[in-house]
Design a protein around this motif. Structure first.
Motif, PDB file in Angstrom:
ATOM      1  N   LEU A  73       0.849  -1.187   0.000  1.00  0.00           N
ATOM      2  CA  LEU A  73       0.000   0.000   0.000  1.00  0.00           C
ATOM      3  C   LEU A  73       0.883   1.234   0.000  1.00  0.00           C
ATOM      4  O   LEU A  73       1.784   1.363   0.840  1.00  0.00           O
ATOM      5  N   CYS A  74       0.621   2.160  -0.936  1.00  0.00           N
ATOM      6  CA  CYS A  74       1.475   3.341  -1.072  1.00  0.00           C
ATOM      7  C   CYS A  74       0.657   4.621  -1.165  1.00  0.00           C
ATOM      8  O   CYS A  74       1.172   5.660  -1.589  1.00  0.00           O
ATOM      9  N   GLU A  75      -0.614   4.566  -0.796  1.00  0.00           N
ATOM     10  CA  GLU A  75      -1.457   5.760  -0.765  1.00  0.00           C
ATOM     11  C   GLU A  75      -2.382   5.675   0.436  1.00  0.00           C
ATOM     12  O   GLU A  75      -2.546   4.609   1.047  1.00  0.00           O
ATOM     13  N   ALA A  76      -2.973   6.795   0.793  1.00  0.00           N
ATOM     14  CA  ALA A  76      -3.902   6.823   1.922  1.00  0.00           C
ATOM     15  C   ALA A  76      -5.039   5.836   1.656  1.00  0.00           C
ATOM     16  O   ALA A  76      -5.735   5.936   0.648  1.00  0.00           O
ATOM     17  N   THR A  77      -5.231   4.890   2.581  1.00  0.00           N
ATOM     18  CA  THR A  77      -6.120   3.754   2.333  1.00  0.00           C
ATOM     19  C   THR A  77      -6.894   3.410   3.590  1.00  0.00           C
ATOM     20  O   THR A  77      -6.367   3.482   4.703  1.00  0.00           O
ATOM     21  N   LEU A  78      -8.139   3.014   3.408  1.00  0.00           N
ATOM     22  CA  LEU A  78      -8.948   2.459   4.481  1.00  0.00           C
ATOM     23  C   LEU A  78      -8.915   0.948   4.385  1.00  0.00           C
ATOM     24  O   LEU A  78      -9.098   0.384   3.302  1.00  0.00           O
ATOM     25  N   LEU A  79      -8.671   0.282   5.509  1.00  0.00           N
ATOM     26  CA  LEU A  79      -8.583  -1.170   5.563  1.00  0.00           C
ATOM     27  C   LEU A  79      -9.664  -1.678   6.502  1.00  0.00           C
ATOM     28  O   LEU A  79      -9.622  -1.431   7.713  1.00  0.00           O
ATOM     29  N   LEU A  80     -10.653  -2.371   5.957  1.00  0.00           N
ATOM     30  CA  LEU A  80     -11.755  -2.906   6.747  1.00  0.00           C
ATOM     31  C   LEU A  80     -11.644  -4.422   6.833  1.00  0.00           C
ATOM     32  O   LEU A  80     -11.627  -5.110   5.804  1.00  0.00           O
ATOM     33  N   LEU A 123      -9.972  -3.110   0.930  1.00  0.00           N
ATOM     34  CA  LEU A 123      -8.950  -2.064   0.855  1.00  0.00           C
ATOM     35  C   LEU A 123      -9.481  -0.977  -0.063  1.00  0.00           C
ATOM     36  O   LEU A 123      -9.787  -1.244  -1.224  1.00  0.00           O
ATOM     37  N   LEU A 124      -9.571   0.237   0.445  1.00  0.00           N
ATOM     38  CA  LEU A 124     -10.263   1.289  -0.286  1.00  0.00           C
ATOM     39  C   LEU A 124      -9.494   2.601  -0.188  1.00  0.00           C
ATOM     40  O   LEU A 124      -9.319   3.131   0.920  1.00  0.00           O
ATOM     41  N   PRO A 125      -8.992   3.138  -1.311  1.00  0.00           N
ATOM     42  CA  PRO A 125      -8.355   4.463  -1.264  1.00  0.00           C
ATOM     43  C   PRO A 125      -9.312   5.491  -0.685  1.00  0.00           C
ATOM     44  O   PRO A 125     -10.503   5.505  -1.004  1.00  0.00           O
ATOM     45  N   LEU A 126      -8.802   6.373   0.164  1.00  0.00           N
ATOM     46  CA  LEU A 126      -9.671   7.304   0.870  1.00  0.00           C
ATOM     47  C   LEU A 126     -10.451   8.201  -0.080  1.00  0.00           C
ATOM     48  O   LEU A 126     -11.595   8.564   0.204  1.00  0.00           O
ATOM     49  N   GLN A 127      -9.854   8.567  -1.209  1.00  0.00           N
ATOM     50  CA  GLN A 127     -10.542   9.483  -2.117  1.00  0.00           C
ATOM     51  C   GLN A 127     -11.676   8.820  -2.883  1.00  0.00           C
ATOM     52  O   GLN A 127     -12.432   9.492  -3.586  1.00  0.00           O
ATOM     53  N   ALA A 128     -11.830   7.513  -2.733  1.00  0.00           N
ATOM     54  CA  ALA A 128     -12.877   6.811  -3.484  1.00  0.00           C
ATOM     55  C   ALA A 128     -14.271   7.133  -2.968  1.00  0.00           C
ATOM     56  O   ALA A 128     -15.251   7.009  -3.708  1.00  0.00           O
ATOM     57  N   GLN A 175     -16.745  -3.365  -7.280  1.00  0.00           N
ATOM     58  CA  GLN A 175     -15.460  -2.839  -6.863  1.00  0.00           C
ATOM     59  C   GLN A 175     -15.085  -3.348  -5.478  1.00  0.00           C
ATOM     60  O   GLN A 175     -13.909  -3.583  -5.176  1.00  0.00           O
ATOM     61  N   ALA A 176     -16.083  -3.535  -4.612  1.00  0.00           N
ATOM     62  CA  ALA A 176     -15.827  -4.048  -3.268  1.00  0.00           C
ATOM     63  C   ALA A 176     -15.639  -5.555  -3.258  1.00  0.00           C
ATOM     64  O   ALA A 176     -15.277  -6.120  -2.230  1.00  0.00           O
ATOM     65  N   GLN A 177     -15.875  -6.209  -4.401  1.00  0.00           N
ATOM     66  CA  GLN A 177     -15.754  -7.660  -4.534  1.00  0.00           C
ATOM     67  C   GLN A 177     -16.638  -8.391  -3.520  1.00  0.00           C
ATOM     68  O   GLN A 177     -16.222  -9.342  -2.853  1.00  0.00           O
ATOM     69  N   VAL A 178     -17.874  -7.908  -3.427  1.00  0.00           N
ATOM     70  CA  VAL A 178     -18.831  -8.497  -2.501  1.00  0.00           C
ATOM     71  C   VAL A 178     -19.382  -9.793  -3.091  1.00  0.00           C
ATOM     72  O   VAL A 178     -19.797  -9.835  -4.254  1.00  0.00           O
ATOM     73  N   SER A 179     -19.388 -10.835  -2.292  1.00  0.00           N
ATOM     74  CA  SER A 179     -19.955 -12.112  -2.706  1.00  0.00           C
ATOM     75  C   SER A 179     -21.470 -12.087  -2.505  1.00  0.00           C
ATOM     76  O   SER A 179     -22.002 -11.178  -1.844  1.00  0.00           O
ATOM     77  N   PRO A 180     -22.190 -13.067  -3.061  1.00  0.00           N
ATOM     78  CA  PRO A 180     -23.640 -13.098  -2.853  1.00  0.00           C
ATOM     79  C   PRO A 180     -24.004 -13.041  -1.377  1.00  0.00           C
ATOM     80  O   PRO A 180     -23.409 -13.714  -0.536  1.00  0.00           O
ATOM     81  N   GLY A 181     -24.990 -12.213  -1.062  1.00  0.00           N
ATOM     82  CA  GLY A 181     -25.418 -12.008   0.321  1.00  0.00           C
ATOM     83  C   GLY A 181     -26.292 -10.781   0.414  1.00  0.00           C
ATOM     84  O   GLY A 181     -26.711 -10.214  -0.600  1.00  0.00           O
ATOM     85  N   MET A 182     -26.557 -10.350   1.634  1.00  0.00           N
ATOM     86  CA  MET A 182     -27.467  -9.234   1.852  1.00  0.00           C
ATOM     87  C   MET A 182     -27.011  -7.957   1.161  1.00  0.00           C
ATOM     88  O   MET A 182     -27.817  -7.269   0.521  1.00  0.00           O
ATOM     89  N   MET A 183     -25.728  -7.614   1.273  1.00  0.00           N
ATOM     90  CA  MET A 183     -25.250  -6.358   0.702  1.00  0.00           C
ATOM     91  C   MET A 183     -25.401  -6.341  -0.813  1.00  0.00           C
ATOM     92  O   MET A 183     -25.780  -5.330  -1.401  1.00  0.00           O
ATOM     93  N   LEU A 184     -25.122  -7.467  -1.453  1.00  0.00           N
ATOM     94  CA  LEU A 184     -25.293  -7.542  -2.901  1.00  0.00           C
ATOM     95  C   LEU A 184     -26.764  -7.473  -3.273  1.00  0.00           C
ATOM     96  O   LEU A 184     -27.136  -6.845  -4.269  1.00  0.00           O
TER      97      LEU A 184
END
Length: 294
Positions: A73-80, A123-128, A175-184
């Motif tokens: 990681l080489c930029e400001a990033t959120l890691l959940l 992993l999500l760049p903060l500016q996203a 983009q979040a690579q969410v698998s089948p489930g409630m969020m999708l």
């Protein structure tokens, strides 16, 4: 109504609050400042992490199945990390990267429907995320210095950050690579209204016909789309939601009989049998595990 009209109307509907009101998440700030060298975050049942890499670069190692995956990681990033996942940070030994970090305790642990529907790591760049920087500015201001109520306020701001991330995930599931489930499922304009109705009224009898009508689809088309998006059938989803709500009510101290009647079961034994068939435990046994075993 065209698909454009449907998408436009669904974005004005709050798809997230009914879930978060049923299943809380508590964030706790535990670090603000630089991290140097090698840090290890062990997997703890029922616990997630939310890290914000503010400045600098590092290597991230995390458990991906039986192996450790490595990402630079080489930029400001959120890691959940919504669930218990072993992960490690490798920073420069001197003048390390700058972080603000919190633990996340989801109501119900692995049985929390939000946790169930997210990947192990995002992993999500903060500016996203539009609007995220304003929240982060407040978070950093509170976490960087001690003032009256600063830790409590930082914890609440971390929860705001999480909500903004979850909102982004619903709008950008690929983009979040969410698998089948409630969020999708919530990200699909055709399914969201049916899911929201189930979430709002877990005591109701949710037939395929009724859910398909809310989605404005035929039964066959709805059933197929629903299975693709959520990974399960409408009947199984509505039962799982009912039992997840039941577990949440039991954790809040409600008696089994009251929970059974409140959620539309004929009586406590009927509820207990349904709970055991679905989870392998009785309601009390499931409560004792705190949902951590999944």
């Amino acid at each position: 109504m065209s698909l454009i009209d449907v998408n436009s109307s669904i974005t004005s509907i709050d798809r997230l609050s009914p879930v978060l009101e049923r299943f809380r998440v508590d964030a706790t700030l535990f670090h603000a400042g630089p991290l140097c060298g090698h840090q290890t975050f062990d997997a703890q049942p029922g616990r997630g992490f939310l890290h914000v890499l503010r400045r600098g670069e590092m290597d991230l190692l995390y458990r991906d199945g039986k192996q450790l995956a490595r990402t630079h990681l080489c930029e400001a990033t959120l890691l959940l990390f919504p669930r218990a996942v072993h992960h490690e940070f490798i920073n420069p030994p001197v003048d390390g990267s700058d972080f603000t970090c919190a633990t996340l305790d989801f109501d119900g642990g692995l049985r929390n429907p939000i946790v169930q529907s997210l990947p192990d790591v995002i992993l999500l760049p903060l500016q996203a995320i539009d609007g995220l920087q304003a929240t982060l500015d407040l978070l950093f201001a509170e976490s960087d210095r001690t003032r009256c109520g600063s830790r409590l306020l930082a914890n609440r701001l971390f929860e705001v950050v999480l909500i903004q991330v979850l909102r982004w995930i619903i709008d950008h599931p690929e983009q979040a690579q969410v698998s089948p489930g409630m969020m999708l499922g919530l990200s699909d304009p055709r399914l969201a209204k049916a899911l929201m109705a189930v979430h709002a009224a877990p005591d109701a009898e949710w037939t395929l016909e009724r859910m398909a009508a809310l989605a404005g689809m035929s039964r066959s088309a709805f059933a197929a789309a629903f299975k693709t998006a959520t990974g399960t059938t409408p009947a199984a989803y509505s039962l799982d939601w009912k039992l997840n709500v039941a577990t949440s009510l039991l954790r809040a101290g409600r008696p089994v009989k009251q929970v059974a009647l409140e959620l539309g079961f004929a009586d406590a034994p009927t509820f207990s049998r349904a709970f055991r068939r679905r989870t392998g435990d009785s309601p009390r046994e499931g409560l004792n595990t705190r949902g951590e075993a999944g």
